[in-house]
Scaffold this motif. Structure first.
Motif, PDB file in Angstrom:
ATOM      1  N   GLY A  47       0.851  -1.122   0.162  1.00  0.00           N
ATOM      2  CA  GLY A  47      -0.095   0.024   0.019  1.00  0.00           C
ATOM      3  C   GLY A  47       1.101   1.166   0.074  1.00  0.00           C
ATOM      4  O   GLY A  47       0.485   2.239  -0.704  1.00  0.00           O
ATOM      5  N   LEU A  48       1.681   1.170   0.958  1.00  0.00           N
ATOM      6  CA  LEU A  48       2.823   2.556   0.843  1.00  0.00           C
ATOM      7  C   LEU A  48       3.388   2.595  -0.438  1.00  0.00           C
ATOM      8  O   LEU A  48       3.699   3.627  -1.011  1.00  0.00           O
ATOM      9  N   ALA A  49       3.860   1.596  -1.095  1.00  0.00           N
ATOM     10  CA  ALA A  49       4.531   1.631  -2.496  1.00  0.00           C
ATOM     11  C   ALA A  49       3.526   2.194  -3.511  1.00  0.00           C
ATOM     12  O   ALA A  49       3.926   2.897  -4.544  1.00  0.00           O
ATOM     13  N   MET A  50       2.351   1.684  -3.420  1.00  0.00           N
ATOM     14  CA  MET A  50       1.372   2.263  -4.398  1.00  0.00           C
ATOM     15  C   MET A  50       1.089   3.861  -4.142  1.00  0.00           C
ATOM     16  O   MET A  50       0.994   4.432  -5.127  1.00  0.00           O
ATOM     17  N   ALA A  51       1.035   4.197  -2.598  1.00  0.00           N
ATOM     18  CA  ALA A  51       0.906   5.670  -2.341  1.00  0.00           C
ATOM     19  C   ALA A  51       1.931   6.384  -3.075  1.00  0.00           C
ATOM     20  O   ALA A  51       1.853   7.417  -3.586  1.00  0.00           O
ATOM     21  N   ALA A  52       3.431   5.766  -2.979  1.00  0.00           N
ATOM     22  CA  ALA A  52       4.455   6.429  -3.533  1.00  0.00           C
ATOM     23  C   ALA A  52       4.404   6.627  -5.067  1.00  0.00           C
ATOM     24  O   ALA A  52       4.720   7.681  -5.511  1.00  0.00           O
ATOM     25  N   ASP A  90      11.849   5.561  -2.221  1.00  0.00           N
ATOM     26  CA  ASP A  90      12.914   5.099  -1.239  1.00  0.00           C
ATOM     27  C   ASP A  90      12.658   5.790   0.194  1.00  0.00           C
ATOM     28  O   ASP A  90      12.716   5.059   1.010  1.00  0.00           O
ATOM     29  N   ALA A  91      12.314   7.017   0.302  1.00  0.00           N
ATOM     30  CA  ALA A  91      12.172   7.782   1.504  1.00  0.00           C
ATOM     31  C   ALA A  91      10.998   7.332   2.108  1.00  0.00           C
ATOM     32  O   ALA A  91      11.181   7.061   3.454  1.00  0.00           O
ATOM     33  N   LEU A  92       9.982   7.002   1.478  1.00  0.00           N
ATOM     34  CA  LEU A  92       8.695   6.378   2.086  1.00  0.00           C
ATOM     35  C   LEU A  92       8.939   5.108   2.420  1.00  0.00           C
ATOM     36  O   LEU A  92       8.483   4.763   3.388  1.00  0.00           O
ATOM     37  N   GLY A  93       9.725   4.223   1.848  1.00  0.00           N
ATOM     38  CA  GLY A  93      10.073   2.888   2.346  1.00  0.00           C
ATOM     39  C   GLY A  93      10.733   2.989   3.544  1.00  0.00           C
ATOM     40  O   GLY A  93      10.627   2.068   4.544  1.00  0.00           O
ATOM     41  N   ASP A  94      11.908   3.875   3.619  1.00  0.00           N
ATOM     42  CA  ASP A  94      12.636   3.802   4.817  1.00  0.00           C
ATOM     43  C   ASP A  94      11.573   4.419   5.987  1.00  0.00           C
ATOM     44  O   ASP A  94      11.879   3.677   7.138  1.00  0.00           O
ATOM     45  N   ALA A  95      11.057   5.348   5.751  1.00  0.00           N
ATOM     46  CA  ALA A  95      10.065   5.688   6.846  1.00  0.00           C
ATOM     47  C   ALA A  95       8.910   4.627   7.285  1.00  0.00           C
ATOM     48  O   ALA A  95       8.676   4.444   8.532  1.00  0.00           O
ATOM     49  N   ALA A  96       8.350   3.825   6.429  1.00  0.00           N
ATOM     50  CA  ALA A  96       7.494   2.711   6.652  1.00  0.00           C
ATOM     51  C   ALA A  96       8.370   1.690   7.546  1.00  0.00           C
ATOM     52  O   ALA A  96       7.909   1.194   8.420  1.00  0.00           O
ATOM     53  N   SER A  97       9.699   1.397   6.971  1.00  0.00           N
ATOM     54  CA  SER A  97      10.319   0.545   7.718  1.00  0.00           C
ATOM     55  C   SER A  97      10.499   1.075   9.234  1.00  0.00           C
ATOM     56  O   SER A  97      10.213  -0.016   9.947  1.00  0.00           O
ATOM     57  N   ALA A  98      11.001   2.292   9.344  1.00  0.00           N
ATOM     58  CA  ALA A  98      11.245   2.540  10.473  1.00  0.00           C
ATOM     59  C   ALA A  98      10.005   2.558  11.686  1.00  0.00           C
ATOM     60  O   ALA A  98      10.020   2.176  12.684  1.00  0.00           O
ATOM     61  N   PHE A  99       8.853   3.066  11.174  1.00  0.00           N
ATOM     62  CA  PHE A  99       7.567   2.798  11.765  1.00  0.00           C
ATOM     63  C   PHE A  99       7.298   1.463  11.915  1.00  0.00           C
ATOM     64  O   PHE A  99       6.659   1.369  13.321  1.00  0.00           O
ATOM     65  N   MET A 100       7.123   0.682  11.101  1.00  0.00           N
ATOM     66  CA  MET A 100       6.728  -0.643  11.482  1.00  0.00           C
ATOM     67  C   MET A 100       7.794  -1.216  12.592  1.00  0.00           C
ATOM     68  O   MET A 100       7.461  -1.838  13.256  1.00  0.00           O
TER      69      MET A 100
END
Length: 109
Positions: A47-52, A90-100
């Motif tokens: 979902g985050l990848a689709m949003a990005a 990449d930035a969204l993926g890093d943020a999602a990873s840190a959040f999760m």
């Protein structure tokens, strides 16, 4: 009567002085439980990848509609920089990873 020992994350009855209905708390707890599984994490990442991707498409469309971006030169002129979709993803993926990671590290304790 002894209290039942429930494991997992519990949503409080009140958040910021606003009462959260029981149905909403139960639905939220079920969603959090589902998201803490490997399949749930995969769905969140997708979902985050689709949003990005959607955000990058909007940025590209705006750049196309408003003409070429004028980058600032050595004289210090101000301009708009173009958006690199892969850097956004990449930035969204890093943020999602840190959040999760922080979310599931807290719930595992």
């Amino acid at each position: 009567m002894a209290k039942k020992d429930k494991k997992g994350f519990r949503i409080p009855k009140e958040i910021g002085g606003v009462k959260v209905p029981k149905e909403a708390r139960r639905a939220g707890e079920a969603l959090i439980e589902k998201a803490s599984s490997p399949a749930g994490r995969q769905m969140l990442a997708s979902g985050l990848a689709m949003a990005a991707t959607a955000a990058a498409a909007v940025a590209a469309r705006q750049a196309r509609d408003h003409g070429p971006a004028s980058n600032a030169n050595a004289a210090g002129e101000s301009g708009t920089a173009s958006v690199d979709p892969s850097r956004v993803a990449d930035a969204l993926g890093d943020a999602a990873s840190a959040f999760m990671t922080s979310l599931f590290a807290r719930s595992a304790k």
